[in-house]
Write a protein that holds these residues in place. Structure first.
Motif, PDB file in Angstrom:
ATOM      1  N   ASN A 162       0.805  -1.226   0.000  1.00  0.00           N
ATOM      2  CA  ASN A 162       0.000   0.000   0.000  1.00  0.00           C
ATOM      3  C   ASN A 162       0.836   1.273   0.000  1.00  0.00           C
ATOM      4  O   ASN A 162       0.279   2.369  -0.030  1.00  0.00           O
ATOM      5  CB  ASN A 162      -0.968   0.009   1.183  1.00  0.00           C
ATOM      6  CG  ASN A 162      -2.102  -0.983   0.990  1.00  0.00           C
ATOM      7  OD1 ASN A 162      -2.373  -1.425  -0.130  1.00  0.00           O
ATOM      8  ND2 ASN A 162      -2.748  -1.364   2.076  1.00  0.00           N
ATOM      9  N   HIS A 164       3.127   3.807  -2.130  1.00  0.00           N
ATOM     10  CA  HIS A 164       3.306   4.083  -3.548  1.00  0.00           C
ATOM     11  C   HIS A 164       4.619   3.450  -4.019  1.00  0.00           C
ATOM     12  O   HIS A 164       5.567   3.284  -3.233  1.00  0.00           O
ATOM     13  CB  HIS A 164       3.321   5.594  -3.808  1.00  0.00           C
ATOM     14  CG  HIS A 164       1.957   6.190  -3.864  1.00  0.00           C
ATOM     15  ND1 HIS A 164       1.040   5.842  -4.833  1.00  0.00           N
ATOM     16  CD2 HIS A 164       1.343   7.110  -3.074  1.00  0.00           C
ATOM     17  CE1 HIS A 164      -0.073   6.522  -4.642  1.00  0.00           C
ATOM     18  NE2 HIS A 164       0.071   7.285  -3.577  1.00  0.00           N
ATOM     19  N   ARG A 244      -1.090   4.855  -0.396  1.00  0.00           N
ATOM     20  CA  ARG A 244      -2.150   4.864  -1.400  1.00  0.00           C
ATOM     21  C   ARG A 244      -3.495   5.106  -0.705  1.00  0.00           C
ATOM     22  O   ARG A 244      -3.843   4.413   0.249  1.00  0.00           O
ATOM     23  CB  ARG A 244      -2.191   3.527  -2.141  1.00  0.00           C
ATOM     24  CG  ARG A 244      -0.934   3.218  -2.945  1.00  0.00           C
ATOM     25  CD  ARG A 244      -1.046   1.856  -3.610  1.00  0.00           C
ATOM     26  NE  ARG A 244       0.193   1.475  -4.242  1.00  0.00           N
ATOM     27  CZ  ARG A 244       0.555   1.801  -5.490  1.00  0.00           C
ATOM     28  NH1 ARG A 244      -0.284   2.513  -6.227  1.00  0.00           N
ATOM     29  NH2 ARG A 244       1.715   1.403  -5.980  1.00  0.00           N
ATOM     30  N   ILE A 245      -4.242   6.074  -1.184  1.00  0.00           N
ATOM     31  CA  ILE A 245      -5.546   6.371  -0.604  1.00  0.00           C
ATOM     32  C   ILE A 245      -6.442   5.132  -0.650  1.00  0.00           C
ATOM     33  O   ILE A 245      -7.198   4.852   0.289  1.00  0.00           O
ATOM     34  CB  ILE A 245      -6.217   7.556  -1.324  1.00  0.00           C
ATOM     35  CG1 ILE A 245      -5.499   8.862  -0.974  1.00  0.00           C
ATOM     36  CG2 ILE A 245      -7.693   7.656  -0.960  1.00  0.00           C
ATOM     37  CD1 ILE A 245      -5.682   9.326   0.459  1.00  0.00           C
ATOM     38  N   SER A 246      -6.363   4.380  -1.714  1.00  0.00           N
ATOM     39  CA  SER A 246      -7.164   3.158  -1.815  1.00  0.00           C
ATOM     40  C   SER A 246      -6.798   2.166  -0.725  1.00  0.00           C
ATOM     41  O   SER A 246      -7.664   1.468  -0.180  1.00  0.00           O
ATOM     42  CB  SER A 246      -6.988   2.508  -3.186  1.00  0.00           C
ATOM     43  OG  SER A 246      -5.624   2.179  -3.429  1.00  0.00           O
ATOM     44  N   GLY A 247      -5.502   2.111  -0.359  1.00  0.00           N
ATOM     45  CA  GLY A 247      -5.078   1.235   0.733  1.00  0.00           C
ATOM     46  C   GLY A 247      -5.599   1.715   2.070  1.00  0.00           C
ATOM     47  O   GLY A 247      -5.963   0.916   2.938  1.00  0.00           O
ATOM     48  N   THR A 249      -8.388   3.501   2.593  1.00  0.00           N
ATOM     49  CA  THR A 249      -9.817   3.235   2.699  1.00  0.00           C
ATOM     50  C   THR A 249     -10.086   1.752   2.932  1.00  0.00           C
ATOM     51  O   THR A 249     -11.016   1.387   3.655  1.00  0.00           O
ATOM     52  CB  THR A 249     -10.569   3.708   1.440  1.00  0.00           C
ATOM     53  OG1 THR A 249     -10.016   3.085   0.278  1.00  0.00           O
ATOM     54  CG2 THR A 249     -10.472   5.211   1.292  1.00  0.00           C
ATOM     55  N   ARG A 250      -9.245   0.905   2.349  1.00  0.00           N
ATOM     56  CA  ARG A 250      -9.400  -0.537   2.587  1.00  0.00           C
ATOM     57  C   ARG A 250      -9.128  -0.859   4.057  1.00  0.00           C
ATOM     58  O   ARG A 250      -9.860  -1.654   4.670  1.00  0.00           O
ATOM     59  CB  ARG A 250      -8.445  -1.327   1.693  1.00  0.00           C
ATOM     60  CG  ARG A 250      -8.485  -2.841   1.908  1.00  0.00           C
ATOM     61  CD  ARG A 250      -9.886  -3.382   1.755  1.00  0.00           C
ATOM     62  NE  ARG A 250      -9.944  -4.827   1.984  1.00  0.00           N
ATOM     63  CZ  ARG A 250     -11.021  -5.466   2.403  1.00  0.00           C
ATOM     64  NH1 ARG A 250     -12.154  -4.799   2.628  1.00  0.00           N
ATOM     65  NH2 ARG A 250     -11.003  -6.770   2.582  1.00  0.00           N
ATOM     66  N   GLU A 253     -12.134   0.087   6.108  1.00  0.00           N
ATOM     67  CA  GLU A 253     -13.202  -0.910   5.970  1.00  0.00           C
ATOM     68  C   GLU A 253     -12.892  -2.172   6.782  1.00  0.00           C
ATOM     69  O   GLU A 253     -13.784  -2.755   7.405  1.00  0.00           O
ATOM     70  CB  GLU A 253     -13.407  -1.252   4.501  1.00  0.00           C
ATOM     71  CG  GLU A 253     -14.024  -0.115   3.698  1.00  0.00           C
ATOM     72  CD  GLU A 253     -14.099  -0.413   2.220  1.00  0.00           C
ATOM     73  OE1 GLU A 253     -13.389  -1.331   1.749  1.00  0.00           O
ATOM     74  OE2 GLU A 253     -14.873   0.265   1.517  1.00  0.00           O
TER      75      GLU A 253
END
Length: 309
Positions: A162, A164, A244-247, A249-250, A253
Motif C-alpha cells: 500500500n 506508492h 495509497r488512498i485506496s489502501g 480506505t481498505r 473498511e
C-alpha cells in the motif's frame, strides 16, 4: 543500483521526514516542543526502551516514524499534552533507545510498547502512531488488545504493497546498501535527532541504520488480522500521501468503518473514523496541528456539548 540514485531513494523512502523549512515556519506561530517532565529507560521484553513524558492525565503513547524520534510531532506534543499524559517512545534503532542487537520485527516492537505500558503502571493506554509508529500501534492492538484503549493511526499502511511504488522501491533499496544509506544521512535532521539522544551518540548511528534498513524492506500484509481489532480507531492520511488512498480506505473498511449507512439518527455509525487532511503530504502531516485538532476530540470520545440554557 547506481550509487547516484541512493540519496534520492533514501529521501523517497524516509517514513518520517520532517521538512526543516516547514518546521521553522511553524515555530513562528505555533507552540515550541515542551521539555519532558519525565524521561528514562524501561526494562521490557528483554531490552531497554527510552521514553519521555509530557503533561498530566490519562496516558497517550506517542510513536514516531522511521528515522525519527517523538520530537518529530512538533507542536502537536504540547497540544496533546494539555489534557493528557503524553508518553513518547523511541522505538528500536531510534533516538534514546538506539540499536539493540536483535532483528527488528513488528511483533517485537509491539511487545516492547505493550510491556512499557505495564511497566509504567497502566492497565491500558491510548496509542497514537505515525508511519512506522502507526503500524506498530496497530500491531499492538492486534497482539496485545488488553493494553489498548483508543487508536490514532497516522499515514501508515497495514500491507507493504500500500506504499506508492516510489517509496516501496526506495525502502527496499536501502537494505541493499546500509553503509551507503548511513553515509547519505550524515548531517540530515534524522541524523542530528538521533545523535542528540542515542546511547553511544554518533558512533552507534551506523549500527542503528543497519538494524532499521534490514527491516523496512520486508513484506507484510495484516488484512486477515485487522478485523480482530476492537479498539475504536481514528485513521488519518494526507491527500497527497506516500500511502495509497485506496489502501487507507481498505484499512478503514477492515476496521469496520463505513460498514453501512449511518442512518438519519446516526444509529448505524460505528466507533472508528476516517480523515483525510488536505494540502499536506506524508512528510509534513506529522507537524500539522490539524492532526491534533482531529485526534483530541476522538480521544475524548466526542463528548456531547452541554445544552445551552
Amino acid at each position: 543500483m547506481p550509487k547516484t540514485n541512493l540519496p534520492t531513494l533514501v529521501a523517497a523512502a524516509m517514513l518520517v521526514l520532517a521538512v526543516p523549512s516547514i518546521v521553522q515556519a511553524q515555530e513562528q506561530t505555533m507552540p515550541a516542543i515542551p521539555t519532558p517532565t519525565e524521561s528514562g529507560y524501561a526494562d521490557v521484553n528483554g531490552v531497554r526502551i527510552w521514553y519521555q513524558s509530557y503533561g498530566e492525565g490519562e496516558p497517550l503513547i506517542l510513536l514516531h516514524g522511521g528515522f525519527g524520534t517523538v520530537e518529530m510531532f512538533g507542536p502537536n506534543i504540547e497540544l496533546l499534552a494539555k489534557s493528557r499524559k503524553v508518553i513518547g517512545v523511541d522505538l528500536q534503532a531510534h533516538g534514546g533507545t538506539g540499536p539493540l542487537g536483535r532483528p527488528i520485527t513488528f511483533d517485537a516492537l509491539a511487545t516492547d510498547v505493550a510491556e512499557l505500558i505495564e511497566f509504567l503502571g497502566y492497565e491500558k493506554a491510548d496509542l497514537m502512531g505515525y508511519s512506522l509508529g502507526g503500524a506498530t500501534a496497530l500491531r499492538v492492538a492486534i497482539d496485545h488488545p488488553e493494553v489498548v484503549d483508543r487508536l490514532v493511526l497516522v499515514s501508515m499502511v497495514h500491507a507493504y504493497a500500500n506504499w506508492h511504488s516510489y517509496n516501496f522501491e526506495g525502502m527496499k533499496a536501502m537494505g541493499t546498501d546500509p553503509e551507503g544509506t548511513a553515509k547519505s544521512l550524515i548531517g540530515s535532521p534524522q541524523h542530528q535527532g538521533y545523535i542528540a539522544k542515542a546511547p553511544g551518540g554518533d558512533a552507534s548511528f551506523p549500527d542503528a541504520v543497519r538494524e532499521f534498513v534490514a527491516f523496512i524492506g520486508q513484506d507484510y500484509d495484516w488484512s486477515a488480522e485487522v478485523p480482530q481489532v476492537k479498539a475504536p480507531t481514528l485513521l488519518v492520511v494526507a491527500d497527497w500521501d506516500a500511502v495509497r488512498i485506496s489502501g487507507a480506505t481498505r484499512l478503514y473498511e477492515l476496521l469496520g468503518g463505513s460498514a453501512q449507512d449511518a442512518g438519519w439518527d446516526r444509529s448505524g455509525m460505528g466507533e472508528s473514523h476516517f480523515a483525510v487532511i488536505p494540502n499536506v503530504t506524508h512528510y509534513d502531516i506529522v507537524t500539522s496541528t490539524e492532526l491534533s485538532r482531529l485526534a483530541i476530540p476522538f480521544l475524548d470520545n466526542y463528548p456531547i456539548p452541554p445544552a445551552k440554557d
